[in-house]
Design a protein around this motif. Structure first.
Motif, PDB file in Angstrom:
ATOM      1  N   UNK A  27       0.828  -1.210   0.000  1.00  0.00           N
ATOM      2  CA  UNK A  27       0.000   0.000   0.000  1.00  0.00           C
ATOM      3  C   UNK A  27       0.862   1.259   0.000  1.00  0.00           C
ATOM      4  N   UNK A  28       1.914   1.259   0.799  1.00  0.00           N
ATOM      5  CA  UNK A  28       2.816   2.411   0.807  1.00  0.00           C
ATOM      6  C   UNK A  28       3.417   2.613  -0.571  1.00  0.00           C
ATOM      7  N   UNK A  29       3.858   1.553  -1.202  1.00  0.00           N
ATOM      8  CA  UNK A  29       4.476   1.679  -2.523  1.00  0.00           C
ATOM      9  C   UNK A  29       3.462   2.110  -3.578  1.00  0.00           C
ATOM     10  N   UNK A  30       2.231   1.621  -3.472  1.00  0.00           N
ATOM     11  CA  UNK A  30       1.179   2.013  -4.421  1.00  0.00           C
ATOM     12  C   UNK A  30       0.776   3.472  -4.244  1.00  0.00           C
ATOM     13  N   UNK A  31       0.632   3.890  -3.002  1.00  0.00           N
ATOM     14  CA  UNK A  31       0.071   5.215  -2.729  1.00  0.00           C
ATOM     15  C   UNK A  31       1.097   6.343  -2.718  1.00  0.00           C
ATOM     16  N   UNK A  32       2.339   6.035  -2.352  1.00  0.00           N
ATOM     17  CA  UNK A  32       3.276   7.122  -2.060  1.00  0.00           C
ATOM     18  C   UNK A  32       4.475   7.213  -2.989  1.00  0.00           C
ATOM     19  N   UNK A  33       4.532   6.390  -4.032  1.00  0.00           N
ATOM     20  CA  UNK A  33       5.633   6.505  -4.988  1.00  0.00           C
ATOM     21  C   UNK A  33       5.571   7.903  -5.603  1.00  0.00           C
ATOM     22  N   UNK A  34       6.672   8.622  -5.537  1.00  0.00           N
ATOM     23  CA  UNK A  34       6.698  10.004  -6.023  1.00  0.00           C
ATOM     24  C   UNK A  34       6.520  11.026  -4.913  1.00  0.00           C
ATOM     25  N   UNK A  35       5.964  10.618  -3.810  1.00  0.00           N
ATOM     26  CA  UNK A  35       5.790  11.499  -2.652  1.00  0.00           C
ATOM     27  C   UNK A  35       6.833  11.182  -1.584  1.00  0.00           C
ATOM     28  N   UNK A  36       7.055   9.902  -1.360  1.00  0.00           N
ATOM     29  CA  UNK A  36       8.080   9.427  -0.428  1.00  0.00           C
ATOM     30  C   UNK A  36       9.264   8.978  -1.290  1.00  0.00           C
ATOM     31  N   UNK A  37      10.481   9.311  -0.906  1.00  0.00           N
ATOM     32  CA  UNK A  37      11.639   8.906  -1.716  1.00  0.00           C
ATOM     33  C   UNK A  37      11.666   7.399  -1.981  1.00  0.00           C
ATOM     34  N   UNK A  38      12.041   7.036  -3.202  1.00  0.00           N
ATOM     35  CA  UNK A  38      12.084   5.625  -3.596  1.00  0.00           C
ATOM     36  C   UNK A  38      12.942   4.791  -2.664  1.00  0.00           C
ATOM     37  N   UNK A  39      14.087   5.327  -2.222  1.00  0.00           N
ATOM     38  CA  UNK A  39      14.971   4.531  -1.367  1.00  0.00           C
ATOM     39  C   UNK A  39      14.296   4.169  -0.041  1.00  0.00           C
ATOM     40  N   UNK A  40      13.386   5.008   0.436  1.00  0.00           N
ATOM     41  CA  UNK A  40      12.641   4.695   1.664  1.00  0.00           C
ATOM     42  C   UNK A  40      11.647   3.576   1.385  1.00  0.00           C
ATOM     43  N   UNK A  41      10.887   3.715   0.297  1.00  0.00           N
ATOM     44  CA  UNK A  41       9.885   2.697  -0.045  1.00  0.00           C
ATOM     45  C   UNK A  41      10.545   1.351  -0.361  1.00  0.00           C
ATOM     46  N   UNK A  42      11.670   1.398  -1.051  1.00  0.00           N
ATOM     47  CA  UNK A  42      12.341   0.161  -1.446  1.00  0.00           C
ATOM     48  C   UNK A  42      13.031  -0.542  -0.278  1.00  0.00           C
ATOM     49  N   UNK A  43      13.283   0.185   0.800  1.00  0.00           N
ATOM     50  CA  UNK A  43      13.985  -0.395   1.952  1.00  0.00           C
ATOM     51  C   UNK A  43      13.076  -1.174   2.901  1.00  0.00           C
ATOM     52  N   UNK A  44      11.774  -1.062   2.733  1.00  0.00           N
ATOM     53  CA  UNK A  44      10.876  -1.788   3.634  1.00  0.00           C
ATOM     54  C   UNK A  44      11.126  -3.289   3.547  1.00  0.00           C
ATOM     55  N   UNK A  45      11.130  -3.944   4.700  1.00  0.00           N
ATOM     56  CA  UNK A  45      11.411  -5.361   4.798  1.00  0.00           C
ATOM     57  C   UNK A  45      10.191  -6.072   5.375  1.00  0.00           C
ATOM     58  N   UNK A  46       9.686  -7.063   4.670  1.00  0.00           N
ATOM     59  CA  UNK A  46       8.455  -7.749   5.087  1.00  0.00           C
ATOM     60  C   UNK A  46       8.635  -8.441   6.437  1.00  0.00           C
ATOM     61  N   UNK A  47       9.749  -9.137   6.639  1.00  0.00           N
ATOM     62  CA  UNK A  47       9.944  -9.852   7.914  1.00  0.00           C
ATOM     63  C   UNK A  47       9.983  -8.879   9.088  1.00  0.00           C
ATOM     64  N   UNK A  48      10.718  -7.793   8.945  1.00  0.00           N
ATOM     65  CA  UNK A  48      10.803  -6.808  10.021  1.00  0.00           C
ATOM     66  C   UNK A  48       9.434  -6.169  10.282  1.00  0.00           C
ATOM     67  N   UNK A  49       8.695  -5.864   9.211  1.00  0.00           N
ATOM     68  CA  UNK A  49       7.364  -5.268   9.373  1.00  0.00           C
ATOM     69  C   UNK A  49       6.419  -6.269  10.016  1.00  0.00           C
ATOM     70  N   UNK A  50       6.505  -7.543   9.648  1.00  0.00           N
ATOM     71  CA  UNK A  50       5.654  -8.579  10.263  1.00  0.00           C
ATOM     72  C   UNK A  50       5.952  -8.697  11.750  1.00  0.00           C
ATOM     73  N   UNK A  51       7.231  -8.640  12.126  1.00  0.00           N
ATOM     74  CA  UNK A  51       7.601  -8.683  13.547  1.00  0.00           C
ATOM     75  C   UNK A  51       7.016  -7.486  14.298  1.00  0.00           C
ATOM     76  N   UNK A  52       7.054  -6.306  13.686  1.00  0.00           N
ATOM     77  CA  UNK A  52       6.476  -5.109  14.325  1.00  0.00           C
ATOM     78  C   UNK A  52       4.969  -5.276  14.514  1.00  0.00           C
TER      79      UNK A  52
END
Length: 170
Positions: A27-52
């Motif tokens: 959802x972040x990548x779909x909604x915020x590409x162009x608004x949030x820097x690509x390097x931030x969106x591309x750095x998201x990690x599924x395992x780390x986010x699942x743990x959170x």
């Protein structure tokens, strides 16, 4: 066709934390590409986010709801105690996201109703450059209150919206 498919809304359970993480990042990548820097969106990690999300689920068991269609998390909403230093509402809507194929389907309406009570005032922060989200929140009784801040990990401007508690009918 999406309109013919059905979904259900549930409180977040352990079996859905990974699916929620996948949905959140997508959802972040779909909604915020162009608004949030690509390097931030591309750095998201599924395992780390699942743990959170699993830690949040255990610590705040009633705060997150997920929309499930065919066993897949297609959206979610999370609400709880306000994070603002000087809160203006009893509750803060921390997140509300729906996968783009489900935009306009009613999933987000069901999620916001599940996550929030009309009996409590609610605040939220939204990207100023997100007119779609601001229009959705206005439809659900939120209004801009003039507060602004810079998002924590991107230079994007956030604006606060607030919805007053409903006055009970006699």
């Amino acid at each position: 066709m999406i309109a013919q498919q059905r979904w259900r809304i549930e409180r977040l359970a352990a079996e859905y934390t990974r699916g929620l993480a996948e949905c959140h990042i997508a959802c972040w990548r779909e909604a915020y590409r162009g608004l949030v820097p690509d390097h931030v969106l591309d750095a998201f990690d599924i395992e780390r986010r699942a743990d959170q999300w699993e830690r949040n689920r255990v610590r705040y068991p009633d705060s997150t709801h997920v929309a499930i269609a065919d066993g897949t998390v297609i959206g979610f909403a999370s609400a709880g105690a306000p994070h603002d230093e000087s809160p203006v509402a009893a509750v803060e809507l921390n997140a509300l996201y729906v996968r783009s194929p489900w935009y306009g389907s009613g999933v987000a309406d069901d999620l916001i109703r599940a996550a929030l009570s009309s009996e409590e005032s609610v605040s939220l922060w939204v990207f100023d450059e997100n007119p779609r989200a601001k229009a959705f929140y206005r439809k659900h009784g939120f209004e801009l209150d003039g507060a602004r801040k810079i998002e924590e990990f991107t230079p994007a401007l956030m604006v606060r919206m607030v919805r007053a508690a409903a006055v009970p009918l006699p």
